[in-house]
Design an enzyme around this catalytic site. Sequence first.
Site, PDB file in Angstrom:
ATOM      1  N   GLU A 152       0.822  -1.223   0.000  1.00 53.54           N
ATOM      2  CA  GLU A 152       0.000   0.000   0.000  1.00 53.54           C
ATOM      3  C   GLU A 152       0.849   1.263   0.000  1.00 53.54           C
ATOM      4  O   GLU A 152       2.047   1.220   0.295  1.00 53.54           O
ATOM      5  CB  GLU A 152      -0.957   0.004   1.192  1.00 53.54           C
ATOM      6  CG  GLU A 152      -0.272   0.039   2.548  1.00 53.54           C
ATOM      7  CD  GLU A 152      -1.161   0.611   3.647  1.00 53.54           C
ATOM      8  OE1 GLU A 152      -1.562   1.785   3.538  1.00 53.54           O
ATOM      9  OE2 GLU A 152      -1.418  -0.118   4.626  1.00 53.54           O
ATOM     10  N   LYS A 194      -3.448  -1.905  15.748  1.00 51.71           N
ATOM     11  CA  LYS A 194      -3.011  -1.174  16.945  1.00 51.71           C
ATOM     12  C   LYS A 194      -4.171  -1.041  17.914  1.00 51.71           C
ATOM     13  O   LYS A 194      -5.324  -0.927  17.494  1.00 51.71           O
ATOM     14  CB  LYS A 194      -2.551   0.227  16.541  1.00 51.71           C
ATOM     15  CG  LYS A 194      -1.294   0.226  15.718  1.00 51.71           C
ATOM     16  CD  LYS A 194      -0.673   1.618  15.690  1.00 51.71           C
ATOM     17  CE  LYS A 194       0.592   1.636  14.869  1.00 51.71           C
ATOM     18  NZ  LYS A 194       0.356   2.006  13.478  1.00 51.71           N
TER      19      LYS A 194
HETATM   20  N1  PSU Z   1      -3.290   1.387  11.002  1.00 53.16           N
HETATM   21  C1  PSU Z   1      -1.953   1.270  11.138  1.00 53.16           C
HETATM   22  N2  PSU Z   1      -1.147   1.746  10.158  1.00 53.16           N
HETATM   23  C2  PSU Z   1      -1.661   2.342   9.036  1.00 53.16           C
HETATM   24  C3  PSU Z   1      -3.065   2.454   8.882  1.00 53.16           C
HETATM   25  C4  PSU Z   1      -3.849   1.965   9.881  1.00 53.16           C
HETATM   26  O1  PSU Z   1      -1.486   0.754  12.147  1.00 53.16           O
HETATM   27  O2  PSU Z   1      -0.894   2.773   8.162  1.00 53.16           O
HETATM   28  C5  PSU Z   1      -3.617   3.071   7.636  1.00 53.16           C
HETATM   29  C6  PSU Z   1      -3.842   1.996   6.574  1.00 53.16           C
HETATM   30  O3  PSU Z   1      -3.649   2.546   5.286  1.00 53.16           O
HETATM   31  C7  PSU Z   1      -5.304   1.663   6.800  1.00 53.16           C
HETATM   32  C8  PSU Z   1      -5.884   3.021   7.100  1.00 53.16           C
HETATM   33  O4  PSU Z   1      -5.930   1.053   5.688  1.00 53.16           O
HETATM   34  O5  PSU Z   1      -4.896   3.649   7.914  1.00 53.16           O
HETATM   35  C9  PSU Z   1      -7.212   2.948   7.796  1.00 53.16           C
HETATM   36  O6  PSU Z   1      -7.744   4.225   7.930  1.00 53.16           O
HETATM   37  P1  PSU Z   1      -9.234   4.408   8.501  1.00 53.16           P
HETATM   38  O7  PSU Z   1      -9.202   3.973   9.935  1.00 53.16           O
HETATM   39  O8  PSU Z   1      -9.502   5.867   8.354  1.00 53.16           O
HETATM   40  O9  PSU Z   1     -10.128   3.547   7.673  1.00 53.16           O
END
Ligand code: PSU
Length: 305
Positions: A27, A162
């Site tokens: 990604e 996390k």
């Molecule tokens: N959690 C992590 N590292 C990340 C992300 C989430 O520990 O880099 C990033 C990833 O790209 C994930 C996105 O798909 O955040 C999710 O965002 P949201 O919670 O806004 O859907």
Amino acid sequence: MNLNKYLDVNPEVATALAAGKPVVALESTIISHGMPYPQNVETALAVEQIIRDNGAVPATIAIIGGRLKAGLSPEEIEYFGKKGLGITKASRRDLAVICARGMDGATTVTTTMIIAHMAGIKVFATGGIGGVHRGAETTMDISADLEELGQTPVMVVCAGAKSILDLGLTLEYLETKGVPVIGYGTSELPAFYTRESGFGVDYRVDTPAELAAIFKASHEMGLKSGMLVTNPIPEEFAMPKAVIDAAIDKAIGECNEKGIKGKETTPFLLARVSELTGGDSLSSNIRLVFNNAKVAALTAVEFCK
Ligand code: PSU
Ligand code: MN
């Protein structure tokens, strides 16, 4: 290859896919939003090398000038790393606008899965996934990543999630969506910086060959869902749970005080946790991504046998 009209598959990736060779998707939100420059670019290039060293072709996924890209050049990775937060975080709901307007977009787990699937890539390595946020029973803040795992047949290899999230509710949601949560070499869900979370996974699997066999069964019976492989951070790079928990609690408190909402929530929490824990958490983050890239490459190799 005649694929989606919005998609560009780079020549090396296209050749590998046409020959039935293993390819691993990566990604780009982790590059532009997840780490500071220049460590983000160094890490992205090193991850690609690890995938090659383990027998697969890397395909870093992003949106550039409104084109969906499966496979970036080193120059494009550099561009993404330098532009950093200036690049729009692209989830499913953003894709059409970004493409129609010819914008750049950093792909999350959701959009990386979508584009990987369009290109015919089955395995994807990342750091952590989004999930059900703490307090989601009132905010309804649930990452689109979970819906995508329920509907797009791509295997995602991560280091768990996390504990900025409610991990228990995240597991419940994945169960509802029909997504198998596999622990690689563990029965416990890893929590990114730590190998433990107190929550169990659905199944423990110890070899890339078995990961590939499970995904192949899912694929061949036509299940449309993805599969989540959670791979614990190597022991020597894991962080003390008390340090991480304290940083996460502080970051969540600040997020609520500032009234941060919507797509800004996750980037804010990730950035604050990383600031509060300093360089240690950045090097742990890099190491766990390396570890996931290796497992993903070995699994893609098995899947193609
Ligand atoms: N959690 C992590 N590292 C990340 C992300 C989430 O520990 O880099 C990033 C990833 O790209 C994930 C996105 O798909 O955040 C999710 O965002 P949201 O919670 O806004 O859907
Ligand atoms: Mn959200």
